[in-house]
Each structure stands twice: as C-alpha cells, then as structure tokens.
Design a protein around this motif. Structure first.
Motif, PDB file in Angstrom:
ATOM      1  N   HIS A  57      -7.365 -31.130 -13.792  1.00 61.44           N
ATOM      2  CA  HIS A  57      -8.237 -31.724 -14.805  1.00 61.44           C
ATOM      3  C   HIS A  57      -8.584 -30.704 -15.887  1.00 61.44           C
ATOM      4  O   HIS A  57      -8.726 -31.051 -17.055  1.00 61.44           O
ATOM      5  N   TRP A  58      -8.688 -29.435 -15.495  1.00 59.21           N
ATOM      6  CA  TRP A  58      -8.891 -28.368 -16.471  1.00 59.21           C
ATOM      7  C   TRP A  58      -7.621 -28.170 -17.302  1.00 59.21           C
ATOM      8  O   TRP A  58      -7.676 -28.021 -18.525  1.00 59.21           O
ATOM      9  N   ASP A  61      -6.694 -30.916 -19.842  1.00 62.04           N
ATOM     10  CA  ASP A  61      -7.644 -30.828 -20.946  1.00 62.04           C
ATOM     11  C   ASP A  61      -7.250 -29.715 -21.912  1.00 62.04           C
ATOM     12  O   ASP A  61      -7.207 -29.918 -23.134  1.00 62.04           O
ATOM     13  N   ASP A 246     -15.001 -25.373  -9.607  1.00 59.53           N
ATOM     14  CA  ASP A 246     -15.750 -26.552  -9.202  1.00 59.53           C
ATOM     15  C   ASP A 246     -15.216 -27.235  -7.945  1.00 59.53           C
ATOM     16  O   ASP A 246     -15.975 -27.835  -7.180  1.00 59.53           O
ATOM     17  N   THR A 273     -18.895 -28.087 -15.011  1.00 62.26           N
ATOM     18  CA  THR A 273     -18.047 -29.234 -15.338  1.00 62.26           C
ATOM     19  C   THR A 273     -18.661 -30.531 -14.808  1.00 62.26           C
ATOM     20  O   THR A 273     -19.500 -30.510 -13.905  1.00 62.26           O
ATOM     21  N   GLU A 275     -16.910 -32.544 -13.158  1.00 64.83           N
ATOM     22  CA  GLU A 275     -16.280 -32.688 -11.844  1.00 64.83           C
ATOM     23  C   GLU A 275     -17.161 -32.110 -10.747  1.00 64.83           C
ATOM     24  O   GLU A 275     -17.264 -32.655  -9.650  1.00 64.83           O
ATOM     25  N   GLU A 316     -13.256 -37.943 -21.569  1.00 59.84           N
ATOM     26  CA  GLU A 316     -14.148 -36.888 -22.024  1.00 59.84           C
ATOM     27  C   GLU A 316     -13.456 -35.530 -21.985  1.00 59.84           C
ATOM     28  O   GLU A 316     -12.568 -35.288 -21.175  1.00 59.84           O
ATOM     29  N   GLN A 318     -13.146 -31.923 -20.825  1.00 64.89           N
ATOM     30  CA  GLN A 318     -13.604 -31.234 -19.616  1.00 64.89           C
ATOM     31  C   GLN A 318     -14.303 -29.920 -19.962  1.00 64.89           C
ATOM     32  O   GLN A 318     -15.448 -29.707 -19.607  1.00 64.89           O
TER      33      GLN A 318
END
Length: 400
Positions: A57-58, A61, A246, A273, A275, A316, A318
């Motif tokens: 997810h990082w 992004d 995270d 984050t 997350e 959104e 991240q």
C-alpha cells in the motif's frame, strides 16, 4: 526442406519476440500514463517500491506519485538534446528486500534508465544506491529516512524528506519534555530503518533526561508479540516506542491492550498511516507518531495535488506520493536546465535545485539531504491522525 523449416521457425520466433516486446512496451507506456509516439526520444525513469507484500500500500502510493509527475511532463511536450521527448516510468517491485532491490537496480542500469525515484525503504535503498553510483545514475528518494543513505559520500543520491536522526530527536523531546514520560521501553524490527530510528530515539531520550527501561527486538514479518510484551510489562514503562512499520505496529498495540498495558504508544512515519489505525482499531486511540515532512495541511501544494491524485487513481493518499511526485519533478527540472536527459549532463544540476514543490521548497545540502527538513508530530484521535504542536494545549492535555 530442413533448411526451409528452420528458416520458417526462426522467422516465426522473431515475429513472436517482436510482438512480445511491443506488448511489453505498450504495457509500460500505459502504466506511466504516457502516450506512445513514433518520433522523438523516450526517457525512462525507474520507480522502485514494494508492490507486493505487507508494504504494498505504501509502494503503490509512491509509484503513483512518479507516474503523475511523468504524465504532466509529457503534456508539456519537452525538447531535450534537440529532440522531442516523452517520459516512460518503469515500475519495479523490490519487495522491500535488500537482495531483490540490488537485482532491480541492476535491471534499471542494464535497461538504460536516466534516473531512479526510490527505493521506498532504507534497507532497500542503501544497497541499491551503490549500484546506481557505480553507473552514474541519479537517485532521488522520497521516503528514505536513514541517515546512512546520504553518509556514503555519493554525489548521485538525494532525498527530499527529513531523516531519522531528526525524527528521533523530535519524538524524544516531545515524549520526555512535553508529555513528561520518563520511563520508556523500545522495540524495533531490526531493519535498517527500524533499528536506526530506535537507536536515534534512545540516544535522544537519554539526552532529554529520560530512561530506556527495556529494549527488545522483533522482525518485519512478525505477528505475535505476546512474549516480548510480557517481558516489557514487568518494567512498567510509561511509553512504548516502536521502530518499524504499520503492519507490525497495529497487531502490537492490540496485543499490548489485551495484556492490560495502559502504556502510551509512539512510532514514527512508518506508523503514521490510515492502515495502522485500521489494523489496531480502538486500541490505537491516543497513539503518537511523526512524519518526516510537513503535515498535509501545511504542504503548499497538497490540496491541488490531492485533487489530481484522486481523479487519476481514486482512493486516498497513503503517505509518500507527494514526495515521489516532487522527486520526479526535481529530476525533470534538472534535465530542463541541462537541456539534456544524459545523466552525465543533468546530474550536476540536481544539487543546484531550487524548486517549489507540493511538499514545500526543495534545495539540497552538499551531501544530498534536503535543506531545512521538517518533522511533524501527530496523535491518533477518533481514528484519524491530527497534528500536535509541542507546547500546545493539545500536547499539554495529552500529557495529563
């Protein structure tokens, strides 16, 4: 007949290979958001991030930030080296693994990229940077915070974000000076990022008059922290600091609460984050974290960037998309000033950068660090990270 069949087979293989190459090229152009052209020169920019695994997810992004900047540059219709150019983003998955990162770096070198944005993590970026340095390829990082990254003496490595030494000092001063928490326990994930950050934080705690009552270690794939937390519980820490990301911090906090520990929790940018809030749930409420940069509210170009990002990718931001976007802009700006996409020609221009980015003004120290790196402190309130100013009423009330 045999010769004819061999010739036919060779021709067929060549045609299939050409078709495969065309499909690969089309795929790369589509991923970069650029338009195919039959004229001019294609300038390839490498984007290295973990695109699979717990940090994907990082990585996605950060990769999106590079693509958006390249797409905007393509819309300008730039001319470099006397030719019209288009920018192609070559995205690679380094899995946040140092060994994989060096393989990615070598592929970038062999593939003739003009520059690299990345890698996302310090542990991947540092070994990869050695390969780029040997090849003379510029590297601008939007998320690498380990001080070691710019302490290697390379002239091709730059970052547009503050480092862990600055984060560790800011967090320790806040914990001891503002929150009045003296007995502090530390856990880190043994990565270059996590351990380095924890080391800097520990030194700063002692310097501020606090005490590290216990220090433990885990790894960046762990999910069970009960044994470590049970060990820590006996030392009765007022604050637990975690050096890591995270994916581990979320379960760590939940398990801490299950053990009945009311200890405050703090992390750095790896924890800051949405997350983390999702993984930890209510157990995360009141946690503290930092970001190695200005808050979104204080980034001069964030509102416009956020609108463009959502329109292009949905969802959104991240964390690091604004920084990788600016990192790409830095590279392209240097190419413009040099009038060339040749690394030998535009690399010297990067150090002379004076650019107003989404994240703020960008200029570099002699070692490649960004000038006037900013650290922002946050607290998780009602499931959302909110900025906390040292000395403010919010900080004072949190300490009570």
């Amino acid at each position: 007949m045999k010769i004819t069949n061999i010739a036919l087979a060779a021709a067929t293989a060549a045609a299939l290979a050409a078709c495969g190459n065309a499909e690969q090229s089309a795929s790369q152009e589509a991923s970069a958001g650029s338009t195919a052209t039959t004229e001019g020169k294609v300038v390839r920019i490498g984007s290295a991030n973990p695109l699979t695994g717990p940090f994907a997810h990082w990585g996605r992004d950060a990769d999106n930030g590079v693509k958006l900047a390249a797409e905007e540059a393509n819309a300008e219709g730039l001319t470099l080296d006397g030719q019209k150019v288009s920018f192609e983003v070559v995205s690679e998955d380094d899995q946040a693994d140092p060994k994989v990162a060096t393989q990615v770096a070598q592929r970038f070198v062999d593939g003739g990229v003009a520059a690299v944005v990345g890698h996302l993590t310090s542990g991947a970026a540092i070994p990869a940077s050695r390969i780029y340095n040997e090849a003379g390829i510029p590297m601008v990082a939007g998320s690498v915070t380990s001080p070691k990254f710019t302490q290697q003496g390379y002239n091709n490595t730059f970052r547009i974000i503050a480092n862990d030494l600055q984060q560790g000092q800011a967090l320790a001063k806040f914990a001891v000076g503002e929150l009045k928490l003296k007995n502090i326990a530390i856990i880190d994930d043994r990565t270059t990022y996590g351990q380095g950050l924890a080391d800097d934080f520990a030194k700063a705690v002692e310097a501020a008059g606090g005490k590290v009552v216990k220090r433990e270690y885990t790894n960046n794939t762990a999910t069970d922290f009960m044994a470590i937390l049970t060990s820590l519980k006996g030392s009765k820490p007022e604050l637990l600091f975690y050096g890591g990301m995270d994916a581990q911090a979320g379960p760590l906090v939940k398990q801490m609460r299950k053990l009945g520990m009311e200890t405050r929790f703090m992390g750095a940018d790896g924890v800051n984050t949405a997350e983390f809030a999702k993984l930890a749930g209510k157990a995360a409420e009141g946690a503290y974290a930092s970001s190695a940069g200005a808050s979104k509210e204080l980034m001069p170009g964030f509102a416009d960037f956020n609108t463009k990002y959502k329109a292009k990718f949905g969802g959104e931001i991240q964390a690091y998309a604004p920084y990788t976007y600016d990192a790409t802009k830095v590279l392209i700006d240097a190419m413009k000033r040099a009038g060339s996409a040749d690394p030998k020609k535009f690399l010297p221009e990067i150090g002379k950068t004076s650019l107003q980015g989404v994240t703020g003004p960008i200029a570099f120290e002699n070692n490649g660090d960004v000038k006037n790196g900013t650290v922002t402190l946050y607290q998780l309130q009602d499931g959302a990270w909110k900025g906390v100013t040292p000395g403010s009423n919010a900080a004072a009330s949190a300490a009570q």
